[in-house]
Design a protein around this motif. Structure first.
Motif, PDB file in Angstrom:
ATOM      1  N   GLY A 240      -3.799  10.392  -1.503  1.00 52.59           N
ATOM      2  CA  GLY A 240      -4.185   9.015  -1.253  1.00 52.59           C
ATOM      3  C   GLY A 240      -5.611   8.713  -1.675  1.00 52.59           C
ATOM      4  O   GLY A 240      -6.301   9.545  -2.269  1.00 52.59           O
TER       5      GLY A 240
ATOM      6  N   TYR B 236     -10.321  10.761  -3.238  1.00 57.52           N
ATOM      7  CA  TYR B 236     -11.398  10.554  -4.211  1.00 57.52           C
ATOM      8  C   TYR B 236     -12.770  10.837  -3.602  1.00 57.52           C
ATOM      9  O   TYR B 236     -13.744  11.033  -4.304  1.00 57.52           O
ATOM     10  CB  TYR B 236     -11.375   9.128  -4.768  1.00 57.52           C
TER      11      TYR B 236
ATOM     12  N   ARG C   8       8.729  11.424  -0.173  1.00 59.30           N
ATOM     13  CA  ARG C   8       8.108  10.267  -0.819  1.00 59.30           C
ATOM     14  C   ARG C   8       6.650  10.546  -1.183  1.00 59.30           C
ATOM     15  O   ARG C   8       6.207  10.240  -2.280  1.00 59.30           O
ATOM     16  CB  ARG C   8       8.207   9.043   0.111  1.00 59.30           C
TER      17      ARG C   8
ATOM     18  N   TYR D 104      -2.123   5.112  -8.654  1.00 55.74           N
ATOM     19  CA  TYR D 104      -2.668   5.016  -7.299  1.00 55.74           C
ATOM     20  C   TYR D 104      -1.500   5.280  -6.373  1.00 55.74           C
ATOM     21  O   TYR D 104      -0.365   4.870  -6.659  1.00 55.74           O
ATOM     22  CB  TYR D 104      -3.257   3.624  -7.033  1.00 55.74           C
ATOM     23  N   THR D 105      -1.765   5.965  -5.256  1.00 52.20           N
ATOM     24  CA  THR D 105      -0.698   6.397  -4.358  1.00 52.20           C
ATOM     25  C   THR D 105       0.264   5.257  -4.017  1.00 52.20           C
ATOM     26  O   THR D 105       1.473   5.401  -4.138  1.00 52.20           O
ATOM     27  CB  THR D 105      -1.317   6.983  -3.076  1.00 52.20           C
ATOM     28  N   GLY D 106      -0.288   4.125  -3.596  1.00 47.79           N
ATOM     29  CA  GLY D 106       0.555   3.007  -3.181  1.00 47.79           C
ATOM     30  C   GLY D 106       1.363   2.437  -4.333  1.00 47.79           C
ATOM     31  O   GLY D 106       2.570   2.185  -4.203  1.00 47.79           O
TER      32      GLY D 106
ATOM     33  N   MET E  57       4.289   4.818  -5.330  1.00 48.91           N
ATOM     34  CA  MET E  57       5.403   4.875  -4.373  1.00 48.91           C
ATOM     35  C   MET E  57       6.189   3.572  -4.336  1.00 48.91           C
ATOM     36  O   MET E  57       7.413   3.574  -4.234  1.00 48.91           O
ATOM     37  CB  MET E  57       4.881   5.230  -2.984  1.00 48.91           C
TER      38      MET E  57
ATOM     39  N   PRO F 107       5.846   2.188   1.845  1.00 50.19           N
ATOM     40  CA  PRO F 107       6.884   3.103   1.355  1.00 50.19           C
ATOM     41  C   PRO F 107       7.057   4.341   2.242  1.00 50.19           C
ATOM     42  O   PRO F 107       8.182   4.827   2.399  1.00 50.19           O
ATOM     43  CB  PRO F 107       6.370   3.533  -0.021  1.00 50.19           C
TER      44      PRO F 107
ATOM     45  N   GLY G 136       0.822  -1.203   0.000  1.00 51.37           N
ATOM     46  CA  GLY G 136       0.000   0.000   0.000  1.00 51.37           C
ATOM     47  C   GLY G 136       0.858   1.255   0.000  1.00 51.37           C
ATOM     48  O   GLY G 136       1.964   1.257  -0.528  1.00 51.37           O
ATOM     49  N   ALA G 137       0.337   2.322   0.606  1.00 53.78           N
ATOM     50  CA  ALA G 137       1.103   3.563   0.681  1.00 53.78           C
ATOM     51  C   ALA G 137       1.900   3.640   1.983  1.00 53.78           C
ATOM     52  O   ALA G 137       2.975   4.238   2.032  1.00 53.78           O
ATOM     53  CB  ALA G 137       0.161   4.760   0.580  1.00 53.78           C
TER      54      ALA G 137
END
Lengths: 206, 333
Positions: free
Chosen positions: A173, A177, A116, B106-108, B111, A80, A76-77
């Motif tokens: 993120g 949306y 990042r 998409y963000t994930g 990155m 990272p 996912g985000a």
């Protein structure tokens, strides 16, 4: 604070995330994709196992191991973002840290998250808790507070920053949306950062 | 929840074993969850990799093979893969001409692919170029969001850039072709029902029987608006007009028109939709040069469809027509 103290901090963070896993996931279900708690818990469980299997011999090695493991296991985000934070902290860490040294390390972590994720303050992200925490830590140390008290001030600032994300409309993120519909909920990333800072306040400084 | 699974926790691994068994021409790296073209790395050819959360099959693993992707990384359902997977995929397909990363916006995903490219640069020095796909016109306020999402155009990018790589063109040119497809493609989707993520066990969102969500994302992200269910010709209008108002499609060599199924919508309805779409395009003076109809970028068991229109030119049509041999797209071989 030495490698052993900092390892205790990470273990405490892992414990808090495990304890609040369902809460983090519920927050993420409201405005994201509902996996923050599960993903962070999976990553930190792997971190704790990696630290036990091969205890690091310096703060830098510790942070590097934490960062690499989170990058490999979280996805996912958050993977990272947290991973980059810890890798930057590894690059900034001396062998033993005093309060000011820890503040410098933490600011490097914040810089990594910003680089990042490219989030600005107010975008409703983990930056909204980590930024105020780092600033509060610096300010408390500059005004002569002891490390323990300064870390408590940082944890309080993180909590206030997290609370302040509630009315915000997300601009980064998956929550972004939702537009206006993202307002009214705290940001899950800011919430897990608050746990990170609470863990620091309860385990580090004396 | 009724699904053909043993356990949500083993879903990805179990499905990868099925892919390996059904398609012996592919190699599956089960540890890294990477599907690789059997003859990779192809010496002197630019390697193409993509990847993303699982649940969009056949994207991406079904598009691995000659003329399309060299490897695909499978994440957890609707969750980006991790950099280790992308590093493993990049290594597996590096034939000496560099590797293109095709990344949905998409963000994930962005990155994790970024980190992977940094790790590859630090370790091996393989040249990597990333192209980010963002074709979803449903996301309107892209300044204040994570930007437009990567959806249907991803399939077209993988096909067309894959053909360019197969011709032996250098990395910079293959990347340019991929960017060109993204620049000239727009998509819009619609959900009749929610999807159900196996680990969650219940529908991602509530959608009453008489309502549909216009502008849906492929992970069930909210769309532009919720409206009463309408006849197909009206639905086609709701999908096509925001696309046509976002990009001028006149004056080219027509469009590659792609009507995609979200996973649970039967092909007969997709062909009916395709007919409605072509009639709307004809009304607007836009000829359909090529077509693609079917479930190619899905959202688990969501019912609904999306429309993608790519403004074509000679080069894009030639590359579109080139042979391809993958589990999900196969022609000219």
């Amino acid at each position: 604070m030495d490698t052993k103290d900092l390892t205790a901090w990470i273990r405490e963070f892992a414990g808090l995330v495990a304890q609040h896993k369902d809460e983090l996931t519920a927050l993420d279900s409201a405005i994201g994709d509902g996996d923050h708690g599960v993903n962070m818990d999976r990553g930190l469980t792997a971190v704790v196992a990696a630290l036990e299997a091969e205890p690091p011999d310096s703060p830098s090695a510790l942070f590097k191991k934490v960062g690499m493991t989170l990058i490999s296991k979280v996805g996912g985000a958050s993977g990272p973002l947290y991973g980059t934070a810890f890798l930057r902290m590894a690059a900034a860490a001396d062998s033993v840290l005093d309060g000011a040294g820890f503040a410098k390390v933490l600011r490097s972590g914040l810089d990594g998250v910003v680089a990042r994720g490219k989030a600005q303050p107010g975008d409703k992200t983990m930056v909204d808790a980590l930024g105020p925490a780092v600033d509060a830590l610096d300010a408390a140390l500059a005004s002569g507070a002891g490390t323990k008290a300064a870390l408590q001030a940082a944890a309080d600032a993180a909590e206030q920053g997290r609370e302040a994300t509630i009315p915000l409309v997300a601009r980064k993120g998956r929550a972004s949306y939702l537009g206006e519909r993202s307002a009214g909920h705290p940001d899950p990333g800011a919430t897990s950062v608050t746990l990170l800072m609470q863990a620091a306040a309860s385990t580090l400084g004396s | 929840m009724k699904k053909l699974i043993n356990d949500p926790a083993t879903l990805i691994q179990d499905a990868l074993h099925g892919i390996a068994a059904a398609h012996p021409q592919l190699r599956v790296d089960f540890e890294n969850r990477v599907i690789v073209r059997g003859d990779a790395p192809v010496r002197g050819k630019v390697g193409l990799i993509s990847g993303g959360g699982s649940g969009h099959e056949p994207l991406h693993g079904g598009f691995v093979g000659p003329g399309m992707l060299d490897a695909a990384c499978a994440g957890e359902v609707f969750t980006s893969p991790v950099p280790d997977q992308m590093v493993a995929a990049t290594q597996a397909v590096d034939g000496g001409a560099g590797v293109l990363h095709i990344v949905k916006n998409y963000t994930g995903d962005v990155m994790n692919f970024e980190l992977a490219a940094e790790m590859v640069a630090a370790d091996q020095g393989t040249e990597v170029v990333a192209v980010v796909i963002d074709d979803d016109v449903a996301v309107q306020d892209s300044l204040y969001t994570a930007g437009r999402r990567g959806v249907g155009a991803t399939v077209l990018v993988e096909k067309i850039a894959g053909a360019a790589a197969e011709e032996g063109r250098p990395l910079a040119e293959v990347a340019e072709v991929a960017r060109k497809v993204n620049t000239y493609a727009r998509s819009m989707g619609l959900a009749l029902t929610s999807c159900t993520v196996p680990a969650a066990g219940r529908p991602t969102f509530e959608l009453p029987d008489d309502q549909m969500e216009v502008g849906i994302g492929i992970h069930g992200e909210p769309g532009r608006r919720r409206v009463p269910v309408a006849p197909a010709n009206e639905i086609a209008e709701m999908l096509v007009s925001p696309i046509l108002s976002d990009l001028d499609y006149t004056g080219g060599d027509g469009v590659i028109a792609f009507v995609n199924g979200m996973g649970a919508t039967p092909l007969i309805e997709l062909y009916l939709m395709f007919n409605e779409v072509t009639q709307l395009l004809a009304k607007n003076g836009i000829p359909v040069a090529r077509s693609l109809v079917g479930p190619y970028i899905t959202s688990l068991d969501m019912a609904g469809c999306s429309v993608t229109l790519l403004k074509a030119d000679d080069e894009l049509l030639r590359l579109w027509d080139a042979p391809v041999n993958t589990p999900a797209l196969r022609r000219g071989v």
